[in-house]
Enzyme design. Structure first.
Site, PDB file in Angstrom:
ATOM      1  N   ASN A 492       0.869  -1.303   0.087  1.00  0.00           N
ATOM      2  CA  ASN A 492      -0.082   0.024  -0.086  1.00  0.00           C
ATOM      3  C   ASN A 492       0.962   1.401   0.114  1.00  0.00           C
ATOM      4  O   ASN A 492       1.486   1.337  -0.850  1.00  0.00           O
ATOM      5  CB  ASN A 492      -0.988  -0.100   1.080  1.00  0.00           C
ATOM      6  CG  ASN A 492      -1.935  -1.199   0.912  1.00  0.00           C
ATOM      7  OD1 ASN A 492      -1.988  -1.455  -0.063  1.00  0.00           O
ATOM      8  ND2 ASN A 492      -2.402  -1.673   2.363  1.00  0.00           N
ATOM      9  N   GLY A 543       7.051 -20.869   0.519  1.00  0.00           N
ATOM     10  CA  GLY A 543       7.699 -22.172   0.138  1.00  0.00           C
ATOM     11  C   GLY A 543       8.568 -21.969  -0.925  1.00  0.00           C
ATOM     12  O   GLY A 543       8.784 -20.844  -1.529  1.00  0.00           O
TER      13      GLY A 543
END
Length: 599
Positions: A492, A543
């Site tokens: 943001n 991951g």
């Protein structure tokens, strides 16, 4: 006669220097002074003179709507500069979106979230191409502070405009409601001497202690992606113009243009399992299980070790019949007692948006015992050869009607009971060295208690409490409980200067900084350079699957190789803060992790 003699000598001189003699003699003289080839010499001369030419300035910003790693719209910002009177594209950056639409959300909710995301990206593109493009023109991309100051002022003005519009709408609604109200009729009074009858029925269940209500969600201004995207793109442009890597440019900005002699790499928190809920029930205590390699390994060795564990976990979860039961403890650190045979966690044959395996389970111990078995099968030991971190995401577990956390379906615990439960968990599984969001940010008293109880044994990390970096900069206590450190995410309206200032504050308070990857990640690898340049202790990238995740691990490996080659790489140390012993001298406030046993 004198005039004629001068003219004759002039003609002789002209004949002497006619033809190719001038360049040849100049080259001979230059070669004697500078033993370089003509091409190299002219290149050196051009480089020397370029120092006195006008510095590159921003001439154009281009914003466009692109897709992130999960196919959702996000913002790309391109920077063009005037370099030696020519317009040149310098770099671009793609922002990541923090919001992630829940998988089990209602269709109406999904549709509303998608519309909101499209609106904010479209507004951000408009800001970049119009207002910011005009505002930042002719500024030097190396002047990050000035750029961020102007971006901050622009964002503040937009916030004020939004508030003004909201106030006008509220006033209009109040006026309409006042005009539409019917005339009030007096209600019948209660006869004297007669009390109002109380409602009959069962007494409502009351929590042991009232819990603090949830803080309202921080509003996200539509278009705020433009602020963060532009600030980061300017930082990348400044690094490119200065001919240095982005992480070096960030380090210079943080240390006031003094280059640190050595730099540390953040330790990766590699997500191994994404533990999603298997039905409409609540999440079951653990959202992510992450592996942390020991500091004595290189990053490359650590990643390879994590991959070996991931392969074995996949094999076990896909073939539960081949899995041996967990063995009893043999006295070594990290071994837990076998709590009996339990069925294996349910395995979902797909990769999560976090780039890891997805699984369900009945309880936390069951999951940890399976991980112990996977490590044992390949000759590794949890707590010695690799460590665990758990993201509890406690704010997703709270049942506000009961005032308790639902840690399993139908099993509820008060905030005080949660502290005791985590104490038992860490005692039984000491290879867990980090708990992320073990409690809601509003449970400040319990955060203090858990830090005093477990601060010398593991890191207690706040993630949900640290999403708004710009507000952390102005008030470090806002929504942030007592903790070992925080997870910061570049989303943001975050600006590079904000991130530098906040990490400086955290360093001064002896908090650890973790740079975290948002849910809706992009293929831009700038986050890794930010983490290295800022000196973050950990980096949380998800991951080792999905391109947008693996790109960042590859960037981290490249930086490690570059720093090692230049002999600028310093070994990381892991220390825990003993919150309960704050009266001790500074050198006794921390406990260092034992080094893993190496052959």
């Amino acid at each position: 006669m004198e005039a004629g003699g001068r003219r004759a000598r002039r003609r002789e001189a002209a004949e002497y220097y006619r033809g190719q003699q001038v360049p040849e003699r100049m080259e001979e003289a230059l070669n004697a002074l500078f033993p370089l080839s003509p091409g190299d010499l002219y290149g050196e001369l051009a480089n020397y003179l370029s120092k006195y030419s006008k510095a590159p300035v921003i001439c154009k910003l281009v914003g466009r709507k692109v897709l992130d790693g999960v196919g959702q719209p996000t913002l790309e910002v391109e920077i063009y500069c005037t370099v030696k009177n020519y317009e040149k594209r310098i770099c671009s950056t793609v922002m990541s979106c923090h919001s992630q639409i829940p998988e089990n959300a209602l269709p109406e909710k999904i549709e509303a979230d998608e519309k909101e995301r499209n609106d904010t990206v479209n507004t951000a593109v408009e800001w970049v191409n119009e207002s910011l493009n005009t505002m930042l023109r002719d500024l030097e991309p190396t002047d990050q502070c000035q750029v961020d100051k102007m971006l901050g002022e622009y964002f503040t003005n937009k916030v004020e405009e939004k508030k003004k519009i909201q106030r006008q709408e509220e006033e209009e609604e109040e006026e309409e409601a006042t005009l539409a109200l019917p005339p009030r009729t007096p209600s019948p009074a209660t006869p004297p001497g007669k009390k109002k009858s109380a409602k009959t029925g069962k007494k409502s269940s009351v929590a042991e202690r009232p819990i603090p209500p949830a803080d309202p969600a921080e509003p996200v201004l539509c278009g705020s992606l433009a602020i963060g995207g532009t600030s980061l793109a300017i930082a990348k442009a400044g690094a490119t113009i200065s001919h240095i890597p982005l992480y070096s440019h960030i380090a210079l900005l943080k240390h006031e243009q003094e280059s640190p002699e050595e730099m540390t790499l953040p330790l990766p928190m590699v997500t191994l399992l994404n533990c999603e809920k298997m039905s409409s029930s609540k999440l079951k205590l653990v959202k992510e299980v992450m592996l942390i390699p020991p500091v004595q390994l290189s990053l490359k060795q650590g990643i390879e070790r994590v991959l070996d564990i991931q392969k074995e976990m996949t094999r076990l979860l896909e073939s539960p019949g081949k899995m041996p039961g967990p063995q009893p403890a043999d006295g070594k650190k990290g071994k837990a007692q076998n709590s009996g045979k339990k069925s294996l966690p349910q395995f979902l044959k797909r990769i999560s948006h976090l780039g890891c395996l997805t699984t369900g389970y009945d309880d936390v111990e069951q999951l940890l015992l399976v991980m112990q078995t996977a490590c044992s099968n390949i000759g590794l030991e949890l707590g010695t050869d690799v460590y665990l971190a758990i993201n509890c995401a406690a704010h997703e577990l709270m049942d506000y009607d009961k005032g308790k956390y639902e840690i399993l379906t139908g099993t509820f615990k008060s905030p005080d009971e949660m502290v005791a439960m985590y104490g038992e968990l860490i005692d039984k599984f000491p290879f867990i060295i980090a708990l992320i969001d073990p409690l809601r940010k509003e449970d400040r008293e319990q955060w203090s208690n858990i830090c005093c109880a477990l601060g010398s044994k593991c890191y207690l990390i706040a993630e949900d409490a640290a999403t708004c970096i710009s507000k952390l900069k102005t008030d470090q206590t806002i929504n942030t409980p007592v903790c070992s450190g925080v997870v910061l995410k570049y989303v943001n309206e975050t600006k590079v200067s904000d991130l530098i200032e906040v990490t400086g504050i955290l360093d001064g308070q002896r908090h650890i900084t973790i740079l975290g990857s948002p849910d809706g990640e992009s293929s831009d690898d700038s986050l890794v350079d930010l983490a290295v340049g800022l000196g973050a202790r950990f980096i949380k990238l998800g991951g080792l699957s999905r391109g947008e995740r693996v790109t960042k691990y590859n960037r981290l490996l490249a930086i490690e190789e570059e720093l090692a080659k230049n002999r600028n790489l310093r070994e990381t140390k892991l220390e825990f803060v003993a919150f309960a012993e704050e009266s001790q001298p500074e050198n006794q406030l921390s406990d260092e992790l034992p080094p893993p046993e190496q052959a």
